[in-house]
Design an enzyme around this catalytic site. Structure first.
Site, PDB file in Angstrom:
ATOM      1  N   ASP A  12      -8.168   3.923   1.148  1.00 29.84           N
ATOM      2  CA  ASP A  12      -7.191   4.038   2.188  1.00 29.84           C
ATOM      3  C   ASP A  12      -8.187   4.685   3.259  1.00 29.84           C
ATOM      4  O   ASP A  12      -8.958   5.634   3.117  1.00 29.84           O
ATOM      5  CB  ASP A  12      -6.383   5.256   1.430  1.00 29.84           C
ATOM      6  CG  ASP A  12      -5.354   5.755   2.686  1.00 29.84           C
ATOM      7  OD1 ASP A  12      -5.383   5.253   3.701  1.00 29.84           O
ATOM      8  OD2 ASP A  12      -4.474   6.545   2.027  1.00 29.84           O
ATOM      9  N   CYS A  70       0.824  -1.025   0.084  1.00 29.66           N
ATOM     10  CA  CYS A  70       0.055  -0.013  -0.034  1.00 29.66           C
ATOM     11  C   CYS A  70       0.729   1.341   0.007  1.00 29.66           C
ATOM     12  O   CYS A  70       2.141   0.975  -0.266  1.00 29.66           O
ATOM     13  CB  CYS A  70      -0.849   0.073   1.196  1.00 29.66           C
ATOM     14  SG  CYS A  70      -0.348  -0.054   2.850  1.00 29.66           S
ATOM     15  N   ARG A  89      -3.312  -0.494   5.727  1.00 33.30           N
ATOM     16  CA  ARG A  89      -3.855  -1.746   4.634  1.00 33.30           C
ATOM     17  C   ARG A  89      -2.836  -3.063   4.555  1.00 33.30           C
ATOM     18  O   ARG A  89      -3.354  -4.092   4.702  1.00 33.30           O
ATOM     19  CB  ARG A  89      -4.304  -1.216   3.396  1.00 33.30           C
ATOM     20  CG  ARG A  89      -5.461  -0.082   3.348  1.00 33.30           C
ATOM     21  CD  ARG A  89      -5.682   0.439   1.908  1.00 33.30           C
ATOM     22  NE  ARG A  89      -4.513   1.566   1.862  1.00 33.30           N
ATOM     23  CZ  ARG A  89      -4.265   2.199   0.852  1.00 33.30           C
ATOM     24  NH1 ARG A  89      -5.102   2.037  -0.435  1.00 33.30           N
ATOM     25  NH2 ARG A  89      -3.203   3.178   0.571  1.00 33.30           N
TER      26      ARG A  89
HETATM   27  P1  4NP Z   1      -1.712   2.649   4.127  1.00 30.28           P
HETATM   28  O1  4NP Z   1      -2.425   4.192   4.707  1.00 30.28           O
HETATM   29  O2  4NP Z   1      -1.276   3.254   2.568  1.00 30.28           O
HETATM   30  O3  4NP Z   1      -2.886   1.931   3.869  1.00 30.28           O
HETATM   31  O4  4NP Z   1      -0.554   2.455   4.875  1.00 30.28           O
HETATM   32  C1  4NP Z   1      -1.665   5.402   4.637  1.00 30.28           C
HETATM   33  C2  4NP Z   1      -0.798   5.641   5.422  1.00 30.28           C
HETATM   34  C3  4NP Z   1      -0.087   6.932   5.797  1.00 30.28           C
HETATM   35  C4  4NP Z   1      -0.562   8.065   4.900  1.00 30.28           C
HETATM   36  C5  4NP Z   1      -1.498   7.599   3.848  1.00 30.28           C
HETATM   37  C6  4NP Z   1      -2.171   6.463   3.672  1.00 30.28           C
HETATM   38  N1  4NP Z   1       0.092   9.138   5.074  1.00 30.28           N
HETATM   39  O5  4NP Z   1      -0.442  10.200   4.306  1.00 30.28           O
HETATM   40  O6  4NP Z   1       1.058   9.210   5.823  1.00 30.28           O
END
Ligand code: 4NP
Length: 156
Positions: free
Chosen positions: A121, A7, A13
């Site tokens: 997300d 991800c 995720r």
């Molecule tokens: P992930 O979610 O891709 O599912 O781990 C996110 C984690 C951090 C961020 C965005 C989405 N961020 O902007 O830091």
């Protein structure tokens, strides 16, 4: 068989996807996860992902965020991306057709087409967003695990 879940941040995720997929496969399968950015490198998963997984008996608390590397495209057999943006970022790292062929969208690989083929997300949502993602991942991982187990039986 080595499986990598990908991800953006590797804190929401893909750690959930890693934990869920591992719970569905025998130890002969290696399951890991990574992010396309290094912003959260070294961090444990988001508390909301940890809490949601724990609710279903899966401990992801000790996972540690890391960015994907070009070496991962050699090392892993299957690389499942949570959304289209992740998919495009991982594809851009591929150096040949063999590497490209390992990379897919998780929902497409599971033959599931709800949620526009993407795992949304949940980072900016409340806990209920994580709950929805958990169930989407659980359904997709179940389908993929069944396929992998069947092809393993056929090849052995
Ligand atoms: P992930 O979610 O891709 O599912 O781990 C996110 C984690 C951090 C961020 C965005 C989405 N961020 O902007 O830091």
């Amino acid at each position: 068989m080595k499986i990598l879940m990908v991800c953006l941040g590797n804190i929401c995720r893909s750690p959930l996807a890693e934990g869920i997929m591992r719970s569905k496969l025998p130890d002969s399968f290696f399951v890991d996860s990574a992010g396309t950015i290094d912003m959260h490198k070294g961090s444990n998963p988001d508390k909301r992902s940890v809490k949601t997984a724990a609710k279903y008996g899966i401990d992801i608390s000790k996972q540690c965020s890391r960015p994907i590397t070009t070496e991962d495209l050699n090392h892993f057999d299957k690389i499942y991306c949570m959304d289209l943006s992740n998919f495009e970022n991982v594809i851009s790292l591929a150096q040949n057709e063999e590497q490209r062929s390992k990379i897919s969208l998780l929902m497409e690989a599971a033959d599931l087409n709800h949620a526009s083929g993407e795992v949304p997300d949940p980072y900016w949502s409340e806990l209920d967003g994580f709950e929805k993602v958990y169930h989407q991942l659980d359904e997709a991982c179940e389908k993929i695990a069944q396929k992998l187990l069947i092809s393993k039986t056929q090849n052995s």
